[in-house]
Design an enzyme around this catalytic site. Structure first.
Site, PDB file in Angstrom:
ATOM      1  N   SER A 180      20.081  -3.552  -3.726  1.00  0.00           N
ATOM      2  CA  SER A 180      19.074  -4.438  -4.792  1.00  0.00           C
ATOM      3  C   SER A 180      21.140  -3.296  -5.676  1.00  0.00           C
ATOM      4  O   SER A 180      21.716  -2.405  -5.427  1.00  0.00           O
ATOM      5  CB  SER A 180      18.684  -3.441  -5.792  1.00  0.00           C
ATOM      6  OG  SER A 180      18.982  -4.353  -7.158  1.00  0.00           O
TER       7      SER A 180
ATOM      8  N   TYR B 155      15.430   4.778  -7.799  1.00  0.00           N
ATOM      9  CA  TYR B 155      15.168   3.648  -7.504  1.00  0.00           C
ATOM     10  C   TYR B 155      16.695   3.511  -7.019  1.00  0.00           C
ATOM     11  O   TYR B 155      17.328   2.821  -5.908  1.00  0.00           O
ATOM     12  CB  TYR B 155      14.872   2.459  -8.028  1.00  0.00           C
ATOM     13  CG  TYR B 155      14.994   0.737  -7.255  1.00  0.00           C
ATOM     14  CD1 TYR B 155      14.238   0.646  -6.534  1.00  0.00           C
ATOM     15  CD2 TYR B 155      15.173   0.028  -7.348  1.00  0.00           C
ATOM     16  CE1 TYR B 155      13.704  -0.826  -6.072  1.00  0.00           C
ATOM     17  CE2 TYR B 155      15.402  -1.069  -7.404  1.00  0.00           C
ATOM     18  CZ  TYR B 155      14.960  -1.712  -6.678  1.00  0.00           C
ATOM     19  OH  TYR B 155      15.192  -3.130  -6.588  1.00  0.00           O
TER      20      TYR B 155
HETATM   21  N1  LIG Z   1      12.725  -8.298  -7.293  1.00  0.00           N
HETATM   22  C1  LIG Z   1      13.899  -8.072  -7.574  1.00  0.00           C
HETATM   23  O1  LIG Z   1      14.170  -8.838  -8.379  1.00  0.00           O
HETATM   24  C2  LIG Z   1      15.327  -7.285  -6.974  1.00  0.00           C
HETATM   25  C3  LIG Z   1      16.451  -7.492  -6.986  1.00  0.00           C
HETATM   26  C4  LIG Z   1      16.626  -5.991  -6.146  1.00  0.00           C
HETATM   27  C5  LIG Z   1      17.266  -6.270  -4.971  1.00  0.00           C
HETATM   28  N2  LIG Z   1      15.176  -6.297  -4.832  1.00  0.00           N
HETATM   29  C6  LIG Z   1      14.810  -5.509  -3.611  1.00  0.00           C
HETATM   30  O2  LIG Z   1      14.551  -6.484  -2.449  1.00  0.00           O
HETATM   31  C7  LIG Z   1      13.172  -6.631  -2.009  1.00  0.00           C
HETATM   32  C8  LIG Z   1      11.764  -7.164  -2.016  1.00  0.00           C
HETATM   33  O3  LIG Z   1      11.647  -7.386  -3.021  1.00  0.00           O
HETATM   34  P1  LIG Z   1      10.258  -8.005  -4.005  1.00  0.00           P
HETATM   35  O4  LIG Z   1      10.709  -8.606  -5.036  1.00  0.00           O
HETATM   36  O5  LIG Z   1       9.862  -9.133  -3.052  1.00  0.00           O
HETATM   37  O6  LIG Z   1       9.462  -7.478  -4.119  1.00  0.00           O
HETATM   38  P2  LIG Z   1       7.515  -7.068  -3.897  1.00  0.00           P
HETATM   39  O7  LIG Z   1       7.433  -9.077  -4.480  1.00  0.00           O
HETATM   40  O8  LIG Z   1       7.105  -6.149  -5.164  1.00  0.00           O
HETATM   41  O9  LIG Z   1       7.020  -7.178  -2.715  1.00  0.00           O
HETATM   42  C9  LIG Z   1       7.098  -5.800  -2.049  1.00  0.00           C
HETATM   43  C10 LIG Z   1       6.590  -5.900  -0.899  1.00  0.00           C
HETATM   44  O10 LIG Z   1       6.605  -4.683   0.921  1.00  0.00           O
HETATM   45  C11 LIG Z   1       5.765  -4.682   0.026  1.00  0.00           C
HETATM   46  N3  LIG Z   1       5.485  -2.604   0.511  1.00  0.00           N
HETATM   47  C12 LIG Z   1       5.725  -1.916  -1.199  1.00  0.00           C
HETATM   48  N4  LIG Z   1       5.827  -0.996   0.038  1.00  0.00           N
HETATM   49  C13 LIG Z   1       6.016  -0.653   1.359  1.00  0.00           C
HETATM   50  C14 LIG Z   1       5.800  -0.042   1.774  1.00  0.00           C
HETATM   51  N5  LIG Z   1       6.098   1.499   1.140  1.00  0.00           N
HETATM   52  N6  LIG Z   1       5.408   0.315   3.503  1.00  0.00           N
HETATM   53  C15 LIG Z   1       5.058  -1.061   3.728  1.00  0.00           C
HETATM   54  N7  LIG Z   1       5.585  -2.747   3.170  1.00  0.00           N
HETATM   55  C16 LIG Z   1       5.002  -2.183   1.531  1.00  0.00           C
HETATM   56  C17 LIG Z   1       4.044  -5.122  -0.176  1.00  0.00           C
HETATM   57  O11 LIG Z   1       3.604  -5.509  -0.066  1.00  0.00           O
HETATM   58  P3  LIG Z   1       2.478  -4.000   0.202  1.00  0.00           P
HETATM   59  O12 LIG Z   1       2.226  -3.927  -1.509  1.00  0.00           O
HETATM   60  O13 LIG Z   1       0.479  -4.830   0.417  1.00  0.00           O
HETATM   61  O14 LIG Z   1       2.802  -2.897   0.939  1.00  0.00           O
HETATM   62  C18 LIG Z   1       4.886  -6.535  -0.273  1.00  0.00           C
HETATM   63  O15 LIG Z   1       4.417  -7.252   1.008  1.00  0.00           O
HETATM   64  C19 LIG Z   1      12.864  -4.518  -2.285  1.00  0.00           C
HETATM   65  O16 LIG Z   1      13.730  -4.204  -1.503  1.00  0.00           O
HETATM   66  C20 LIG Z   1      13.848  -4.507  -4.217  1.00  0.00           C
HETATM   67  O17 LIG Z   1      13.684  -3.249  -3.900  1.00  0.00           O
HETATM   68  C21 LIG Z   1      14.551  -6.889  -5.462  1.00  0.00           C
END
Ligand SMILES: NC(=O)c1ccc[n+]([C@@H]2O[C@H](COP(=O)([O-])OP(=O)(O)OC[C@H]3O[C@@H](n4cnc5c(N)ncnc54)[C@H](OP(=O)(O)O)[C@@H]3O)[C@@H](O)[C@H]2O)c1
Length: 253
Positions: free
Chosen positions: A145, A158
């Site tokens: 990120s 984070y």
């Molecule tokens: N969205 C943004 O703005 C953004 C920006 C920069 C980076 N990122 C990064 O991109 C990645 C994906 O983010 P996203 O926005 O798609 O997040 P999201 O919509 O919250 O989805 C997160 C996914 O991870 C699973 N998860 C969470 N904790 C877990 C664990 N301990 N073990 C296994 N599964 C787990 C969740 O399902 P369950 O809850 O069922 O486990 C869900 O499938 C992350 O690494 C995030 O830090 C996101």
């Protein structure tokens, strides 16, 4: 956009955190390239709903897994090998945050954030590296990120975990280069998913953030899925240890 080809026919990938958001889109794009995909997340309902929406059929396997629990990670990879008979790549996509300042953080909250973001990434990468080095070929891609490089209120722990992922990427790239395994990361700016909804659903905040992005919009999951597929493909065979900023030009300003 027309269908791009990454030559991933029949390849086997584990994508963590793929029941929604960026991980879901990465899994879908891999499936559309005829790859075989194992998705994981903690909640069974989320995985079932995702499996029903993904165009996977017999190329898709869902394994409920908490990536910070070593025995569950071992089971995730054992089931991958049992079902598909190999492993060609891992996408470390899991990420989570609990809003807190660092100074006031409860040590238990610190551990939760570090465990799910960094330790879980280590556990999955370790297992995947051990499996793939035997056949001297493989790919590991982790989703970092911009928070790894720029501190933001309530996202400090984070950010520390994501900075750890970027260093882990370099270390693993060194360790696994002799085995022809490339290890890279992608650092997105804000992507419109459930994770960041508290920010982008607030119009004032949304507009403020968009002003910092030269391309004039937030990212969508597909914006992250495409460079991830590049790092999963042979098109990136001479790139390792890198973190690619996918931020609409924000860091160029
Ligand atoms: N969205 C943004 O703005 C953004 C920006 C920069 C980076 N990122 C990064 O991109 C990645 C994906 O983010 P996203 O926005 O798609 O997040 P999201 O919509 O919250 O989805 C997160 C996914 O991870 C699973 N998860 C969470 N904790 C877990 C664990 N301990 N073990 C296994 N599964 C787990 C969740 O399902 P369950 O809850 O069922 O486990 C869900 O499938 C992350 O690494 C995030 O830090 C996101």
């Amino acid at each position: 956009m027309g269908q791009l080809s990454y030559n991933l026919d029949g390849k086997i990938f584990v994508v963590t955190g793929a029941s929604r958001g960026i991980g879901f889109e990465i899994a879908e794009q891999l499936l559309q390239q005829n790859a075989r995909v194992v998705i994981c997340a903690r909640k069974v309902e989320g995985l079932e709903a995702a499996s029903a929406r993904l165009t996977g059929g017999k190329n898709l396997l869902a394994v409920p897994t908490h990536i910070a629990h070593v025995e569950e990670v071992d089971r995730l990879f054992a089931e991958t090998l049992n079902t598909f008979g190999g492993l060609d790549g891992l996408v470390n996509n899991v990420g989570m945050n609990l809003m807190t300042s660092v100074v006031d953080a409860d040590p238990g909250v610190w551990s939760k954030i570090i465990d799910s973001n960094l330790t879980g990434t280590f556990l999955c990468a370790r297992k995947a590296g051990q499996i793939m080095r035997d056949k001297k070929k493989g790919k590991i891609v982790s989703i970092s990120s911009i928070a790894a490089r720029r501190s933001a209120p309530a996202m400090g722990i984070y950010g520390v975990a994501k900075a750890g992922i970027e260093m882990l990427t370099k270390v693993l790239a060194q360790e696994l280069a002799p085995f022809n395994i490339q290890v890279n990361a992608i650092a997105p700016c804000m992507v419109q998913t459930k994770f960041s909804e508290p920010f982008w659903s607030n119009k004032e905040l949304h507009d403020q953030i968009v002003k910092t992005i030269p391309l004039g919009r937030l990212a969508k999951p597909i914006d992250i899925a495409h460079p991830t597929l590049f790092f999963c493909s042979e098109a990136s065979d001479f790139i390792t240890g890198q973190t690619l900023l996918v931020d609409g030009g924000a860091s160029a300003v």
